[in-house]
Design an enzyme around this catalytic site. Structure first.
Site, PDB file in Angstrom:
ATOM      1  N   GLU A 127     -13.159  -1.502   4.573  1.00 22.41           N
ATOM      2  CA  GLU A 127     -13.200  -0.924   6.166  1.00 22.41           C
ATOM      3  C   GLU A 127     -12.075  -1.461   6.645  1.00 22.41           C
ATOM      4  O   GLU A 127     -11.251  -0.855   7.316  1.00 22.41           O
ATOM      5  CB  GLU A 127     -14.459  -1.094   6.839  1.00 22.41           C
ATOM      6  CG  GLU A 127     -14.484  -0.791   8.231  1.00 22.41           C
ATOM      7  CD  GLU A 127     -14.099   0.773   8.590  1.00 22.41           C
ATOM      8  OE1 GLU A 127     -13.992   0.980   9.511  1.00 22.41           O
ATOM      9  OE2 GLU A 127     -14.801   1.680   7.615  1.00 22.41           O
TER      10      GLU A 127
ATOM     11  N   VAL B 132      -4.240  -9.611   7.964  1.00 26.22           N
ATOM     12  CA  VAL B 132      -3.681 -10.806   7.630  1.00 26.22           C
ATOM     13  C   VAL B 132      -2.995 -11.233   9.077  1.00 26.22           C
ATOM     14  O   VAL B 132      -2.098 -10.304   9.476  1.00 26.22           O
ATOM     15  CB  VAL B 132      -2.804 -10.912   6.499  1.00 26.22           C
ATOM     16  CG1 VAL B 132      -2.154 -12.011   6.333  1.00 26.22           C
ATOM     17  CG2 VAL B 132      -3.674 -10.518   5.189  1.00 26.22           C
TER      18      VAL B 132
ATOM     19  N   GLY C 157       1.611 -13.386   0.192  1.00 26.89           N
ATOM     20  CA  GLY C 157       1.082 -12.864  -1.100  1.00 26.89           C
ATOM     21  C   GLY C 157      -0.416 -12.771  -0.668  1.00 26.89           C
ATOM     22  O   GLY C 157      -1.236 -12.599  -1.658  1.00 26.89           O
TER      23      GLY C 157
ATOM     24  N   ASN D 208       1.575   3.643   9.516  1.00 20.76           N
ATOM     25  CA  ASN D 208       1.610   2.022   8.901  1.00 20.76           C
ATOM     26  C   ASN D 208       2.542   1.880   7.696  1.00 20.76           C
ATOM     27  O   ASN D 208       1.855   1.942   6.873  1.00 20.76           O
ATOM     28  CB  ASN D 208      -0.105   1.348   8.921  1.00 20.76           C
ATOM     29  CG  ASN D 208       0.253  -0.038   8.818  1.00 20.76           C
ATOM     30  OD1 ASN D 208       1.374  -0.501   8.582  1.00 20.76           O
ATOM     31  ND2 ASN D 208      -0.903  -0.260   8.909  1.00 20.76           N
TER      32      ASN D 208
ATOM     33  N   PRO E 231       4.472  -0.213   6.518  1.00 19.21           N
ATOM     34  CA  PRO E 231       4.618  -1.442   5.669  1.00 19.21           C
ATOM     35  C   PRO E 231       3.449  -1.714   4.847  1.00 19.21           C
ATOM     36  O   PRO E 231       3.433  -2.138   3.642  1.00 19.21           O
ATOM     37  CB  PRO E 231       4.644  -2.636   6.644  1.00 19.21           C
ATOM     38  CG  PRO E 231       5.232  -1.851   7.855  1.00 19.21           C
ATOM     39  CD  PRO E 231       4.881  -0.539   7.992  1.00 19.21           C
ATOM     40  N   SER E 232       2.276  -1.110   5.319  1.00 17.61           N
ATOM     41  CA  SER E 232       1.156  -1.197   4.331  1.00 17.61           C
ATOM     42  C   SER E 232       1.005  -0.085   3.590  1.00 17.61           C
ATOM     43  O   SER E 232       0.500  -0.464   2.200  1.00 17.61           O
ATOM     44  CB  SER E 232      -0.116  -1.250   5.318  1.00 17.61           C
ATOM     45  OG  SER E 232      -0.320  -2.286   6.235  1.00 17.61           O
TER      46      SER E 232
ATOM     47  N   TYR F 196       0.566  -0.962  -0.407  1.00 15.92           N
ATOM     48  CA  TYR F 196      -0.521  -0.273  -1.106  1.00 15.92           C
ATOM     49  C   TYR F 196       0.054   0.310  -2.418  1.00 15.92           C
ATOM     50  O   TYR F 196      -0.434   0.144  -3.334  1.00 15.92           O
ATOM     51  CB  TYR F 196      -1.384   0.701  -0.211  1.00 15.92           C
ATOM     52  CG  TYR F 196      -1.866  -0.213   0.744  1.00 15.92           C
ATOM     53  CD1 TYR F 196      -2.525  -1.505   0.655  1.00 15.92           C
ATOM     54  CD2 TYR F 196      -2.265   0.518   1.888  1.00 15.92           C
ATOM     55  CE1 TYR F 196      -3.272  -2.065   1.513  1.00 15.92           C
ATOM     56  CE2 TYR F 196      -3.031  -0.158   2.980  1.00 15.92           C
ATOM     57  CZ  TYR F 196      -3.486  -1.445   2.782  1.00 15.92           C
ATOM     58  OH  TYR F 196      -4.104  -2.028   3.984  1.00 15.92           O
TER      59      TYR F 196
END
Length: 170
Positions: free
Chosen positions: A92, A96, A104, A133, A135-136, A140
């Site tokens: 969900e 960070v 990392g 998003n 960067p995410s 991924y």
């Protein structure tokens, strides 16, 4: 599984959250919501989280600590694939703290969840990511995750949820 889990990153450890972590979990949720520009949507309270996570055990939380200070969290629960005939783990939230990114930590969290998925005999690990998003999304994809472009998420909540529930007649 022991409560403190060592990782390959020096001074970074993982642990499963306990009831005493409820306020910390809510703090992480609010930080994530602020990052996602959705803070006004957070209506969760410590009481509701404590009940859901530790009394009803609807979901689980992993806390990541660097030098014994909490720097990230992941909240997950089981879903089920009828096609596989097996449960999966649905992530969900993964957050960070901004000052800890690029070390990392996110990869360690996802690697641990992948390991947990296999250990618990689940068929897949899934999550959503906001379209903006980048960067995410890039992170991924770099890990080998693939977007489910052919699927659209639907949701019923609030007044519409009550209306739909009232349609059920016995």
């Amino acid at each position: 599984m022991k409560n403190i889990i060592d990782t390959e990153l020096s001074n970074f450890k993982l642990r499963f959250a306990q009831p005493c972590d409820t306020s910390l979990i809510l703090e992480f949720i609010r930080e994530l919501a602020e990052y996602e520009k959705m803070l006004p949507e957070v209506i969760a309270t410590e009481e509701v989280l404590r009940e859901s996570l530790f009394e009803r055990k609807i979901a689980e939380v992993i806390i990541g600590e660097m030098q014994n200070l909490p720097v990230c969290f992941a909240l997950f629960f089981y879903n089920f694939s009828t096609f596989l005939g097996k449960p999966g783990i649905y992530l969900e939230d993964l957050f960070v703290k901004p000052k800890m990114r690029g070390k990392g930590i996110g990869k360690i969290m996802l690697s641990f969840l992948a390991k947990l998925t296999i250990e618990r005999k689940c068929g897949r690990l899934e999550w959503w990511c906001l379209d903006w998003n980048e960067p995410s999304i890039n992170f991924y994809k770099h890990l080998g995750a693939t977007p489910m472009n052919d699927w659209t998420v639907y949701r019923v909540c609030d007044e519409e949820l009550h209306k739909l529930a009232n349609e059920f007649k016995q």
